[in-house]
Design an enzyme around this catalytic site. Structure first.
Site, PDB file in Angstrom:
ATOM      1  CD  GLU A   1      -2.601   1.227   2.656  1.00 51.74           C
ATOM      2  OE1 GLU A   1      -3.685   1.827   2.671  1.00 51.74           O
ATOM      3  OE2 GLU A   1      -2.143   0.643   3.659  1.00 51.74           O
TER       4      GLU A   1
ATOM      5  CE  LYS B   1      -7.508   1.014   3.435  1.00 54.22           C
ATOM      6  NZ  LYS B   1      -6.391   1.695   4.146  1.00 54.22           N
TER       7      LYS B   1
ATOM      8  CB  CYS C   1      -4.188  -1.563   4.424  1.00 55.28           C
ATOM      9  SG  CYS C   1      -3.294  -1.278   5.982  1.00 55.28           S
TER      10      CYS C   1
END
Length: 274
Positions: free
Chosen positions: A40, A112, A153
């Site tokens: 990330e 995300k 993440c």
């Protein structure tokens, strides 16, 4: 199939970070890897919003993305570019991952879905939603590593996302990250193994590590987990390149032994008043 993972300590200069990634692409190719996975925020990690914001561009103008696409084509290597901070047309930012093929073409994008807004016991406070817009869909793409399900993440904590990805045929789950040290020490290995076991899939998690230029510290321990939940690779805390082999037959074997994907059912919930 051999893959490479880049464990980075991304800094505040996108051009320096781009060089780190393109050097890793060349090294991955030299060591026989067909695909490289990066963390990330591979292009920029800077919690100073004014300084960092000056280095965030649109996807079309991003120098890191352009360099990685060029290098992937030059070396004939697929790249999962874990994520970049990019500016959208509406002014908001996107935390966006890319799958780039060995011709430099973008095969998939993923923004995300779950944004990290927390206050930690250490006193650290993170408000990703103050700058970033969440994505609105998941993504699965065919790659040399297998059918790859994308996430980033904090998504790791939401098991329903990985159920959706495995239901869509994913045999490998990419979870690039920049985990904080307190949450990493507590939950990183446990949750990664859980996601692999639940999905009967490989997990590939390239991570940020060390103390960064902006002062933050990340956990490291880039991982490859097999579908049985066994750790194939743990890179510890040193930045650099790691390698692992993915075996499609391992996915088939585990899913035949414990066919949880075939046994999944929608579950209605009945609420009873007290």
């Amino acid at each position: 199939m051999k893959i490479a993972l880049l464990q980075m300590t991304s800094g505040i200069d996108p051009l320096v970070n781009a060089t780190t990634v393109t050097d890793a692409i060349a090294e991955a190719k030299a060591n026989g890897a067909a695909m490289l996975f990066t963390p990330e925020m591979s292009g920029l990690l800077d919690r100073d919003r004014a300084r960092g914001g000056a280095n965030i561009t649109s996807e079309e103008a991003d120098p890191v993305l352009a360099s990685v696409r060029k290098s992937a084509a030059e070396h004939g290597v697929w790249v999962h570019l874990g994520s970049l901070a990019l500016r959208r047309l509406d002014g908001k930012l996107a935390n966006r991952g890319f799958v780039i093929d060995d011709t430099g073409a973008i095969r998939a994008r993923y923004d995300k879905l779950h944004l990290f807004d927390v206050d930690l016991p250490t006193g650290e406070s993170w408000r990703e939603s103050a700058s970033y817009a969440a994505g609105d869909s998941a993504s699965v793409v065919e790659t040399p590593a297998g059918r790859l399900g994308l996430s980033i993440c904090y998504d790791l904590r939401f098991a329903d996302l990985y159920r959706s990805l495995s239901d869509a045929g994913a045999t490998v789950l990419a979870i690039p990250a920049a985990f904080t040290r307190p949450t990493g020490a507590a939950h990183w290995h446990i949750l990664m193994r859980a996601r692999a076991i639940e999905a009967g899939a490989y997990v590939v998690a390239a991570a940020q590590t060390g103390v960064h230029e902006d002062g933050r510290a990340t956990f490291g321990h880039s991982l490859v987990i097999d579908p049985w939940g066994e750790v194939v690779l743990d890179m510890g805390e040193e930045a650099g390149l790691g390698f692992a082999e993915l075996d499609p037959a391992r996915v088939e074997d585990v899913r035949s032994r414990i066919p949880v994907l075939n046994h999944r059912r929608p579950i209605p919930v009945v609420t009873t008043a007290s």
